[in-house]
Write a protein that holds these residues in place. Sequence first.
Motif, PDB file in Angstrom:
ATOM      1  N   ASP A  97      59.869  -4.867   5.332  1.00  0.00           N
ATOM      2  CA  ASP A  97      60.076  -6.493   5.324  1.00  0.00           C
ATOM      3  C   ASP A  97      59.536  -6.375   6.934  1.00  0.00           C
ATOM      4  OD1 ASP A  97      59.333  -7.245   2.660  1.00  0.00           O
ATOM      5  OD2 ASP A  97      61.346  -8.818   2.780  1.00  0.00           O
ATOM      6  N   LEU A  98      57.674  -6.640   6.312  1.00  0.00           N
ATOM      7  CA  LEU A  98      57.230  -6.916   8.584  1.00  0.00           C
ATOM      8  C   LEU A  98      56.709  -7.734   8.454  1.00  0.00           C
ATOM      9  CD1 LEU A  98      56.208  -2.861   9.054  1.00  0.00           C
ATOM     10  CD2 LEU A  98      57.806  -4.373  10.144  1.00  0.00           C
ATOM     11  N   GLU A  99      56.546  -8.676   9.322  1.00  0.00           N
ATOM     12  CA  GLU A  99      56.290 -10.399   9.554  1.00  0.00           C
ATOM     13  C   GLU A  99      55.629 -10.276  10.353  1.00  0.00           C
ATOM     14  OE1 GLU A  99      60.745 -12.270   8.428  1.00  0.00           O
ATOM     15  OE2 GLU A  99      59.811 -11.854  10.395  1.00  0.00           O
ATOM     16  N   ARG A 100      54.229  -9.402  10.016  1.00  0.00           N
ATOM     17  CA  ARG A 100      52.878  -9.130  11.295  1.00  0.00           C
ATOM     18  C   ARG A 100      52.259  -9.919  11.141  1.00  0.00           C
ATOM     19  NH1 ARG A 100      50.230  -5.594  12.711  1.00  0.00           N
ATOM     20  NH2 ARG A 100      52.284  -4.227  12.256  1.00  0.00           N
ATOM     21  N   MET A 101      52.054 -11.767  10.212  1.00  0.00           N
ATOM     22  CA  MET A 101      51.301 -12.522  10.854  1.00  0.00           C
ATOM     23  C   MET A 101      51.814 -13.836  12.030  1.00  0.00           C
ATOM     24  SD  MET A 101      48.050 -12.521   9.628  1.00  0.00           S
ATOM     25  CE  MET A 101      47.293 -13.882  10.305  1.00  0.00           C
ATOM     26  N   TRP A 102      53.538 -13.256  11.530  1.00  0.00           N
ATOM     27  CA  TRP A 102      54.749 -14.394  12.700  1.00  0.00           C
ATOM     28  C   TRP A 102      54.529 -13.720  14.497  1.00  0.00           C
ATOM     29  CZ3 TRP A 102      57.646 -17.823  13.387  1.00  0.00           C
ATOM     30  CH2 TRP A 102      58.749 -17.711  14.824  1.00  0.00           C
ATOM     31  N   THR A 107      53.564 -17.556  18.951  1.00  0.00           N
ATOM     32  CA  THR A 107      53.862 -18.628  20.106  1.00  0.00           C
ATOM     33  C   THR A 107      53.327 -19.379  19.691  1.00  0.00           C
ATOM     34  OG1 THR A 107      53.633 -16.306  21.767  1.00  0.00           O
ATOM     35  CG2 THR A 107      52.601 -18.461  22.254  1.00  0.00           C
ATOM     36  N   GLU A 108      51.876 -19.683  18.726  1.00  0.00           N
ATOM     37  CA  GLU A 108      51.265 -20.840  18.438  1.00  0.00           C
ATOM     38  C   GLU A 108      52.021 -21.642  17.461  1.00  0.00           C
ATOM     39  OE1 GLU A 108      47.621 -23.465  17.101  1.00  0.00           O
ATOM     40  OE2 GLU A 108      48.567 -22.724  19.589  1.00  0.00           O
ATOM     41  N   MET A 109      52.728 -21.040  16.341  1.00  0.00           N
ATOM     42  CA  MET A 109      52.838 -21.743  15.590  1.00  0.00           C
ATOM     43  C   MET A 109      54.316 -22.637  17.082  1.00  0.00           C
ATOM     44  SD  MET A 109      53.151 -19.388  12.545  1.00  0.00           S
ATOM     45  CE  MET A 109      52.569 -17.792  12.348  1.00  0.00           C
ATOM     46  N   ILE A 110      54.960 -21.871  16.999  1.00  0.00           N
ATOM     47  CA  ILE A 110      56.401 -22.288  17.989  1.00  0.00           C
ATOM     48  C   ILE A 110      55.704 -23.699  19.360  1.00  0.00           C
ATOM     49  CG2 ILE A 110      58.223 -22.190  19.843  1.00  0.00           C
ATOM     50  CD1 ILE A 110      58.257 -19.483  18.474  1.00  0.00           C
ATOM     51  N   ASN A 349      46.593   2.120  21.096  1.00  0.00           N
ATOM     52  CA  ASN A 349      45.789   0.867  21.821  1.00  0.00           C
ATOM     53  C   ASN A 349      46.812  -0.379  21.941  1.00  0.00           C
ATOM     54  OD1 ASN A 349      44.718  -1.284  21.176  1.00  0.00           O
ATOM     55  ND2 ASN A 349      42.616   0.134  20.616  1.00  0.00           N
ATOM     56  N   ASN A 350      46.791  -1.188  23.036  1.00  0.00           N
ATOM     57  CA  ASN A 350      47.998  -2.140  23.237  1.00  0.00           C
ATOM     58  C   ASN A 350      47.008  -3.744  23.458  1.00  0.00           C
ATOM     59  OD1 ASN A 350      50.052  -4.257  23.005  1.00  0.00           O
ATOM     60  ND2 ASN A 350      49.749  -3.729  24.714  1.00  0.00           N
ATOM     61  N   TYR A 351      46.029  -3.166  22.066  1.00  0.00           N
ATOM     62  CA  TYR A 351      44.487  -4.851  23.168  1.00  0.00           C
ATOM     63  C   TYR A 351      45.252  -5.720  22.435  1.00  0.00           C
ATOM     64  CZ  TYR A 351      40.672  -7.056  23.149  1.00  0.00           C
ATOM     65  OH  TYR A 351      38.570  -7.874  22.992  1.00  0.00           O
ATOM     66  N   PRO A 352      45.484  -6.548  23.465  1.00  0.00           N
ATOM     67  CA  PRO A 352      45.965  -8.116  23.015  1.00  0.00           C
ATOM     68  C   PRO A 352      45.595  -8.935  21.676  1.00  0.00           C
ATOM     69  CG  PRO A 352      44.868  -8.665  24.246  1.00  0.00           C
ATOM     70  CD  PRO A 352      44.143  -6.710  24.287  1.00  0.00           C
ATOM     71  N   SER A 353      45.426  -8.748  20.333  1.00  0.00           N
ATOM     72  CA  SER A 353      44.620  -9.028  19.653  1.00  0.00           C
ATOM     73  C   SER A 353      45.566 -10.559  18.919  1.00  0.00           C
ATOM     74  CB  SER A 353      44.729  -8.383  18.337  1.00  0.00           C
ATOM     75  OG  SER A 353      45.416  -8.089  17.590  1.00  0.00           O
ATOM     76  N   GLN A 354      46.872 -10.626  20.027  1.00  0.00           N
ATOM     77  CA  GLN A 354      47.384 -11.795  19.149  1.00  0.00           C
ATOM     78  C   GLN A 354      46.597 -13.460  19.880  1.00  0.00           C
ATOM     79  OE1 GLN A 354      48.554  -9.263  20.851  1.00  0.00           O
ATOM     80  NE2 GLN A 354      49.670  -9.498  22.893  1.00  0.00           N
ATOM     81  N   ASP A 476      46.269 -19.762  26.611  1.00  0.00           N
ATOM     82  CA  ASP A 476      47.198 -18.918  26.843  1.00  0.00           C
ATOM     83  C   ASP A 476      45.798 -18.327  27.130  1.00  0.00           C
ATOM     84  OD1 ASP A 476      49.056 -18.149  24.873  1.00  0.00           O
ATOM     85  OD2 ASP A 476      47.363 -18.262  22.923  1.00  0.00           O
ATOM     86  N   ALA A 477      44.798 -18.777  28.018  1.00  0.00           N
ATOM     87  CA  ALA A 477      44.029 -18.243  29.275  1.00  0.00           C
ATOM     88  C   ALA A 477      44.281 -17.449  30.135  1.00  0.00           C
ATOM     89  CB  ALA A 477      43.329 -19.128  29.754  1.00  0.00           C
ATOM     90  N   ASP A 478      45.376 -17.775  31.470  1.00  0.00           N
ATOM     91  CA  ASP A 478      45.680 -17.088  32.025  1.00  0.00           C
ATOM     92  C   ASP A 478      46.911 -16.041  31.620  1.00  0.00           C
ATOM     93  OD1 ASP A 478      45.316 -18.913  33.729  1.00  0.00           O
ATOM     94  OD2 ASP A 478      46.683 -20.507  33.644  1.00  0.00           O
TER      95      ASP A 478
END
Length: 494
Positions: A97-102, A107-110, A349-354, A476-478
Motif C-alpha cells: 500500500d503506497l499512499e502517493r497522493m498523501w 503538506t497542503e492537507m496539514i 529525477n527529483n523534479y519537485p512535483s509535490q 510554497d514559493a520560498d
Amino acid sequence: MTDIHITDISPIPVTEDSRPFASAAQCCDFDRNGYIESEYYMSGTANVYETHADGTIGVRTPNAPYTNRFIVRAPRDTRSFSGNVVVEIINPSAFIDLERMWVLGHTEMIRRGDIYVGITSKPNTIAKLLEFDHDRYSSMNWANPTPNTPFGFTDEQLAAMNGRIMPDIDISYEPGLFWDMLTDLALLLRSNDAKNPLHDYHPKHIALAGWSQSAAYLIRYVNDFTYRRATDHDVFDGFIAAGPPRFLPTPVNQYEVLSTLTDLGISKIRTVRNPCIIMQTESENSSLGAHDVPRPDGDEPEFMCRHYDITGASHDTRYTLTDYYQDNPGLKRVNALFGYDGRFNKEPNNYPSQFLVAAAIRNLFRWIETGVAPEPSEPIHTNANGTNVRDAFGNSIGGLRTCLLDYPTGTYYSYSDINPKSEGMYGKGIDGLYGHEEPFPASMLIHLYGTLKHYEELCKRHTFRQVTHGFICQEDADALVRFAVSKAEERGLR
C-alpha cells in the motif's frame, strides 16, 4: 440516503508495539502539527460488477462479504478542521500500500486542516500487510465469491499481455469488490451514522484522489460508479487523478482483464459533473499512452475538468519513491524500501512535483466551494507520433512549468538507463518510470546566469508569476526557490 452496506466499523488499536503500515504520524511529526492517525476495519457486502459489450456495467455477483481497512489522518482539534476530506485510493502496483497522493499532498492537507482517508484498493497488498503485522491485519478478507468459476483465459494469454495488465490475478480473491466499498465508505463519511469515524468533524466536501494505477481506478469509477446510485448527494464533490497510465483500462473484476482491453472509452473521463483535475508527468505523456487520449479542458455542467502536464517530472522521483519512505519502519520491516540503487547510472529525477500537486489540491477545493475553475495550462508539445518536443536545453516545451524549467540547470528525462542485467518496465536497460537528470556544467551555468544571486532573483520572479496564476501556493514559493537555488549551487553556480 441510499442504504450503506457497511455492517461494522472497528478501530484497529494503535500502540507502541502495533502501528499502521506506512504510518505517517512520526515521519510527518503529527505531535507538532496537531494531527492524529487512526486505522479501521470496515466490513460489509459489495456487488461484483461486469462490463457489457456496449461498455455499460451490471451486477455479476451480488452481496459478497468483505473486510477491508482504511487509514484516517485528521486534526486533533475538530475546530481546526477545514471541512475538506481527501479520500485516496491507495496505490497497489508494488504489491504494497503506497499512499502517493498523501506523499505529494500532505503538506497542503496539514497546513489547511484537511482530513485524509486512505483505503486499501486491491487484495494483492494483503500479503505484505500480514508480513508486516499478522495479528493487526489478520481479519482482512476479499474472498472471491465465485472461486469455483475458472478464468476464461490461460497463463500464456496473460503473459502475452505483459505491460497491459497488472500481474495480480488470483482465483482466491476478487479485486472487483472495491467499487462498492469505495462508494459506501464515502456515503458513510457524509452520514450522521454513529459508525462514521468522522462523525464529530461534520465534513463539508469530500474529494477522491488516486495516483498511477489508482488514478486509472478513479477514471473508471467516475465513468461508471459515482453517479449511478440515487442519493441525496453525489458520492464525491470532486476528483484529482495524478499520473494515470492511459494504456491501462481498468476492468471491473479480474475475470475480464483481457475482455475489456478494447476501446470502450474507459481510459478517458466521459462525463464529470463535479470538478476534476487530471495531472500527468512526462512518463505518462511520452510513454504510458496519454498522448493517445483526448485531454480537453471543460467548464460545462457535464464536463468540469482541467488537465495539466507536469513538465520535467517523471512518474517516480527521488522524493516520492525514496526520500519520503527512507526511514519508514513499516517498509523496512517488509524489505520494501525503494532506492535509486546500483541499477542506475545517472542522477535520479527529483523534479519537485509535490509543489504543483499541493496547488492542485487547493484549487480543486476552491473550485468545489466557489465554482471558480483554476486557470488552464497548455499541454506539453508533442510531434505526430506523440514524442515530446524539446527545447535547446533538451527539456520539453509547454506544460505546467516552474523556474526549474524556464531557468534550467540541467535536463530532465522521464526514463533512466539502468544496468543491462537489470529488468526495467520496458525490458532490460531502461526504466520508464523513474527518470533521471543530466546537470549542466558549471561553466555553462555561469555563462547563462552569471551568479547564484542573479539566478535566485530570476527564480523568485518566475515563481511569483506562477503564484499569481494559482499554479504554486504562496506558502510554497520560498521552498521552491530554495530548491532550485540549492540545485544550481550543487552544480557549481556561485
